[in-house]
Design a protein around this motif. Structure first.
Motif, PDB file in Angstrom:
ATOM      1  N   SER A   1       5.070  -3.030  -8.210  1.00  0.00           N
ATOM      2  CA  SER A   1       3.388  -3.178  -7.651  1.00  0.00           C
ATOM      3  C   SER A   1       2.361  -2.316  -6.596  1.00  0.00           C
ATOM      4  CB  SER A   1       3.250  -4.784  -8.027  1.00  0.00           C
ATOM      5  OG  SER A   1       3.220  -5.680  -6.509  1.00  0.00           O
ATOM      6  N   ASN A   2       3.778  -3.008  -5.901  1.00  0.00           N
ATOM      7  CA  ASN A   2       3.447  -2.057  -4.019  1.00  0.00           C
ATOM      8  C   ASN A   2       4.071  -1.201  -3.777  1.00  0.00           C
ATOM      9  OD1 ASN A   2       2.447  -2.065  -1.338  1.00  0.00           O
ATOM     10  ND2 ASN A   2       3.417  -3.992  -0.067  1.00  0.00           N
ATOM     11  N   TYR A   3       3.633   0.073  -4.613  1.00  0.00           N
ATOM     12  CA  TYR A   3       4.323   1.217  -4.864  1.00  0.00           C
ATOM     13  C   TYR A   3       4.051   2.314  -3.548  1.00  0.00           C
ATOM     14  CZ  TYR A   3      -0.340   2.528  -6.448  1.00  0.00           C
ATOM     15  OH  TYR A   3      -1.523   2.588  -6.935  1.00  0.00           O
ATOM     16  N   ASN A   4       2.784   1.891  -3.009  1.00  0.00           N
ATOM     17  CA  ASN A   4       1.812   2.515  -1.648  1.00  0.00           C
ATOM     18  C   ASN A   4       3.437   2.392  -0.316  1.00  0.00           C
ATOM     19  OD1 ASN A   4       0.087   4.097  -1.888  1.00  0.00           O
ATOM     20  ND2 ASN A   4      -1.110   2.131  -2.043  1.00  0.00           N
ATOM     21  N   ASN A   5       4.053   1.666  -0.273  1.00  0.00           N
ATOM     22  CA  ASN A   5       5.258   1.399   0.095  1.00  0.00           C
ATOM     23  C   ASN A   5       6.845   1.622   0.725  1.00  0.00           C
ATOM     24  OD1 ASN A   5       5.763  -0.581   2.572  1.00  0.00           O
ATOM     25  ND2 ASN A   5       7.808  -1.465   1.839  1.00  0.00           N
ATOM     26  N   ASP A   6       6.768   2.484  -0.724  1.00  0.00           N
ATOM     27  CA  ASP A   6       7.865   3.234  -0.630  1.00  0.00           C
ATOM     28  C   ASP A   6       7.284   4.542  -0.369  1.00  0.00           C
ATOM     29  OD1 ASP A   6      10.318   1.682  -1.767  1.00  0.00           O
ATOM     30  OD2 ASP A   6       9.395   1.889  -3.757  1.00  0.00           O
ATOM     31  N   LEU A   7       6.024   4.939  -1.446  1.00  0.00           N
ATOM     32  CA  LEU A   7       5.554   6.253  -1.506  1.00  0.00           C
ATOM     33  C   LEU A   7       4.651   7.115   0.051  1.00  0.00           C
ATOM     34  CD1 LEU A   7       3.388   6.101  -4.946  1.00  0.00           C
ATOM     35  CD2 LEU A   7       5.915   7.327  -4.031  1.00  0.00           C
ATOM     36  N   LYS A   8       4.540   5.507   1.055  1.00  0.00           N
ATOM     37  CA  LYS A   8       3.852   6.173   2.563  1.00  0.00           C
ATOM     38  C   LYS A   8       5.106   5.741   3.438  1.00  0.00           C
ATOM     39  CE  LYS A   8      -0.258   6.365   0.560  1.00  0.00           C
ATOM     40  NZ  LYS A   8      -2.044   6.044   0.762  1.00  0.00           N
ATOM     41  N   ALA A   9       4.464   4.539   3.905  1.00  0.00           N
ATOM     42  CA  ALA A   9       5.954   3.596   4.741  1.00  0.00           C
ATOM     43  C   ALA A   9       7.037   4.134   5.119  1.00  0.00           C
ATOM     44  CB  ALA A   9       5.440   2.683   5.170  1.00  0.00           C
ATOM     45  N   LYS A  10       7.761   4.639   3.833  1.00  0.00           N
ATOM     46  CA  LYS A  10       8.865   4.549   3.559  1.00  0.00           C
ATOM     47  C   LYS A  10       8.838   5.943   4.149  1.00  0.00           C
ATOM     48  CE  LYS A  10      11.008   0.389   2.145  1.00  0.00           C
ATOM     49  NZ  LYS A  10      12.007  -1.073   1.204  1.00  0.00           N
TER      50      LYS A  10
END
Length: 203
Positions: free
Chosen positions: A124-133
């Motif tokens: 659900s918090n895909y932005n963590n993988d797609l941006k921050a990481k």
């Protein structure tokens, strides 16, 4: 996996972020606690489709012989990040040099120099993988970053780490087959549709 950032403003005599992260791990058994870009991120345990996709992802690496000899295929191993004094990540899957035990850093994490590939399966918090990481792993000079993007039904392959991300970012849709870079040490092919299907909730 879904995740929620937890920020603790610095105060005189307050515990370090690493101390807070360790306390959160003790208070939330089974959760993944990371510090990415100076922000503590707490991730609940994976759901069954996430785990199923991860199991399916391991097979081509094992079949290519990458879990024997010069490399190992590992789940949930800590990666010490150079972009902050206490930053670290725990990728879902990693391809590492076989001598990883000789490169232990802090907080039960390992030197990024021994990581040939990291892989994340989103939730659900895909932005963590797609941006921050993306920024964190590029800053750690991880040569290959693969994201199984269950939200948008595609797989990302990022290579050539640069200062603020990766110079090469290829997006693959269902129906495609991916051949990962030869720098891994053997030919690894991924079937996009098969992996994405494994990560879907069964009706």
């Amino acid at each position: 996996m879904s995740a929620a950032p937890v920020e603790f403003p610095p105060q005189g005599g307050a515990p370090s972020q690493l101390d807070v992260a360790k306390r959160l791990m003790e208070q939330n058994p089974g959760h993944r606690v990371e510090i990415i870009g100076g922000v503590i991120v707490v991730t609940p345990p994976p759901d069954a489709p996430h785990a199923r996709a991860l199991t399916k992802l391991m097979r081509p690496f094992l079949e290519a012989g990458l879990d024997d000899g010069e490399t190992q295929v590992l789940q949930g191993v800590g990666l010490w990040l150079p972009d902050g004094p206490e930053d670290y990540a725990i990728p879902d899957l990693s391809l590492v040099d076989a001598d990883i035990d000789e490169h232990r850093a802090e907080n039960n994490c390992y030197d990024p120099a021994v990581f040939r590939l990291v892989l994340e399966v989103t939730s659900s918090n895909y932005n963590n993988d797609l941006k921050a990481k993306v920024v964190a792993y590029a800053g750690a000079k991880i040569p290959v970053y693969v994201i199984v993007d269950r939200k948008h039904d595609r797989i990302h392959v990022l290579t050539d780490p640069a200062e603020d991300g990766y110079d090469s970012h290829r997006v693959h849709a269902p129906g495609e087959r991916i051949t990962l870079p030869p720098s891994l040490g053997a030919e690894v092919k991924l079937d996009v549709e098969s992996l994405l299907k494994a990560g879907r909730h069964e009706s």
